[in-house]
Design a protein around this motif. Structure first.
Motif, mmCIF file in Angstrom:
data_model
loop_
_atom_site.group_PDB
_atom_site.id
_atom_site.type_symbol
_atom_site.label_atom_id
_atom_site.label_comp_id
_atom_site.label_asym_id
_atom_site.label_seq_id
_atom_site.Cartn_x
_atom_site.Cartn_y
_atom_site.Cartn_z
ATOM 1 N N GLY A 345 0.699 -1.141 -0.004
ATOM 2 C CA GLY A 345 -0.080 -0.014 -0.229
ATOM 3 C C GLY A 345 0.841 1.270 0.146
ATOM 4 N N HIS A 346 2.140 1.357 -0.277
ATOM 5 C CA HIS A 346 2.988 2.385 -0.261
ATOM 6 C C HIS A 346 3.543 2.537 -1.662
ATOM 7 C CE1 HIS A 346 4.009 0.460 4.141
ATOM 8 N NE2 HIS A 346 2.926 1.479 4.235
ATOM 9 N N MET A 347 3.994 4.002 -1.943
ATOM 10 C CA MET A 347 4.419 4.203 -3.228
ATOM 11 C C MET A 347 5.632 3.307 -3.439
ATOM 12 S SD MET A 347 5.031 7.785 -5.087
ATOM 13 C CE MET A 347 6.747 8.383 -4.358
ATOM 14 N N THR A 348 5.557 2.773 -4.571
ATOM 15 C CA THR A 348 6.834 1.615 -5.015
ATOM 16 C C THR A 348 8.140 2.511 -5.467
ATOM 17 O OG1 THR A 348 7.241 -0.241 -6.313
ATOM 18 C CG2 THR A 348 6.314 1.400 -7.557
ATOM 19 N N GLU A 349 9.326 1.799 -5.357
ATOM 20 C CA GLU A 349 10.287 2.591 -5.445
ATOM 21 C C GLU A 349 10.653 3.394 -6.891
ATOM 22 O OE1 GLU A 349 10.053 -0.293 -4.536
ATOM 23 O OE2 GLU A 349 11.204 -0.766 -2.702
#
Length: 484
Positions: A345-349
């Motif tokens: 659920g977090h912005m990917t790298e």
């Protein structure tokens, strides 16, 4: 430039929102008792859509000045957009009131969907300045506007409308309903027959449009779509193959069913079943989100309306920073889309790198290294990048990038970006080293004086110490933190 808007309904409210979000104050007159509430809601939706559409920070919005009369609204206006109901007698009365109070140099654009300029100008004191400026809903997103009524006034109006991100199309000869509504009317008449004859429901017709040719029309229009349908032989082959079908009785465009109570009830009932579970504002937001997504895709491909959006966004990038302190530069922002997050659920790298790269592109445009400059065979290439990931970012968050110029010489420059969350904390930092290159020869070359002077002006604003981590590799940063 001073703007006045007479009428704040669906179309008038859209005009007001577009002018306000483009940074212009608007004097508004609308006698409707709920006008202020309605326009505030439209402006809220428009602001939401623009924040999703543009990655550059938006201009400081203009202000609405509520006028107590037509005369008060137009007294000092340079451009007046009339959007009152579609009755010629009412438009004549309003235009007469405008002419009595507005400066003689003011332009009057009417949002009329059907009346010709010659009809609007009947009895006018200065008829040449009265034009048709017919947009499409939602005005704050759809850029096309039909401008009818030639001469110097039309040219001036097109300049004003282009400045707020519109795509004016000047129509050389006036005709009832102009162009867009005549095309829509043809489809509408045929759709009425299909419902009247029990062949299709409103939902089935809408599905055929929105899942089919509507998507083609959104980015290629009619004739270019049919040119492709002709294959490698092009439009000529298409016309030869499908032209005879024009003589077949496929449509009833020369006739229309009586829009009696029974047909009205049928259409209204089917439409309620199709969409009644959404409020109008919900439908507007769904529509806006879909349009923003299409616009982003077209912008990535430098195609159609995407070119208009990019040109307006580049103008935002190129202007002076809106921050009072001016530095570090805030030239880029991004709303984290749902497709940007990973299984946590977090912005990917790689999206961090995208945001940093877009911020670098914004800086290039800001110093004059824009599309026109690149067309001369010169550009700046990133040759080294260093990213620090500092915080988790979730879908829906608005990110702002602060940019500093760490140094430059004749052929290169180094940037530092800080990606800030809405609470001002850092989500990540990144450093980019760029080389100025000849793209045709594939080699580095010195920058021209104009770019060097632009870099000097930016560097002169940087009076604070550079961040401690700037220029350090991962190993040295870790060693520094371990000994702190």
């Amino acid at each position: 430039m001073k703007i006045a808007a007479i009428g704040g309904g669906v179309i008038g409210g859209g005009w007001i929102a577009r002018f306000i979000l483009s940074g212009y104050d608007v004097a508004v007159y609308d006698p409707h008792p709920e006008a202020q509430r309605i326009i505030a809601e439209v402006l809220a939706n428009a602001t939401r859509a623009w924040e999703a559409l543009f990655q550059a920070p938006l201009p400081r919005p203009g202000r609405i000045h509520w006028a107590g009369s037509v005369a008060e609204a137009v007294r000092e206006a340079d451009y007046i957009q009339e959007s009152v109901p579609e009755r010629l007698d009412l438009k004549h009365r309003i235009i007469a009131e405008i002419e009595d109070a507005a400066p003689e140099t003011a332009l009057i654009g009417s949002s009329t969907s059907g009346f010709k300029p010659s009809e609007l100008r009947q009895g006018a004191r200065l008829p040449d300045r009265i034009l048709v400026a017919h947009p499409f809903n939602p005005v704050y997103l759809l850029p096309v506007v039909e401008v009818v009524g030639g001469g110097e006034a039309a040219a001036r109006a097109c300049d004003i409308l282009t400045a707020i991100g519109m795509k004016p199309v000047r129509i050389a000869r006036e005709i009832d309903a102009h162009i867009g509504d005549r095309l829509l009317e043809a489809v509408w008449r045929e759709a009425l027959w299909l419902v009247n004859d029990g062949i299709a429901t409103t939902e089935e017709i809408d599905d055929i449009i929105r899942f089919g040719f509507g998507l083609r029309w959104a980015q290629m229009g009619l004739f270019e779509t049919y040119r492709i349908a002709g294959g490698e032989a092009g439009m000529r082959h298409f016309l030869g193959q499908f032209g005879p079908a024009l003589k077949w009785p496929w449509t009833k465009l020369m006739d229309v069913p009586d829009l009696d109570d029974a047909l009205i009830d049928r259409i209204a009932g089917q439409s309620d079943a199709q969409s009644g579970h959404h409020s109008i504002r919900e439908l507007e937001r769904i529509r806006d989100d879909n349009l923003v997504g299409i616009f982003h895709a077209l912008k990535a491909n430098d195609w159609g309306v995407g070119q208009t959006v990019r040109a307006q966004e580049d103008g935002f990038y190129a202007r002076a920073p809106a921050r009072a302190e001016g530095y570090p530069l805030r030239l880029h922002q991004a709303r984290v889309a749902g497709g940007w997050v990973d299984y946590n659920g977090h912005m990917t790298e790689f999206r961090y790198l995208q945001v940093l790269g877009d911020a670098t592109d914004a800086f290039l445009i800001h110093i004059g290294l824009d599309a026109e400059y690149r067309a001369q065979g010169r550009s700046a290439y990133t040759v080294e990048t260093h990213i620090r990931h500092l915080a988790e970012v979730k879908a829906g968050e608005l990110l702002t990038v602060e940019t500093r110029l760490l140094g430059h010489d004749a052929k290169r420059f180094r940037l530092h970006h800080a990606i800030l969350r809405e609470d001002g904390t850092e989500a990540a930092t990144g450093e980019h080293m760029l080389l100025h290159v000849d793209t045709d020869e594939g080699r580095t070359i010195p920058m021209p004086l104009t770019l060097l002077e632009a870099l000097d002006r930016v560097a002169a604003q940087d009076t604070a110490p550079h961040p401690d981590h700037a220029g350090a590799g991962i190993r040295s940063v870790r060693q520094k933190e371990a000994t702190a």
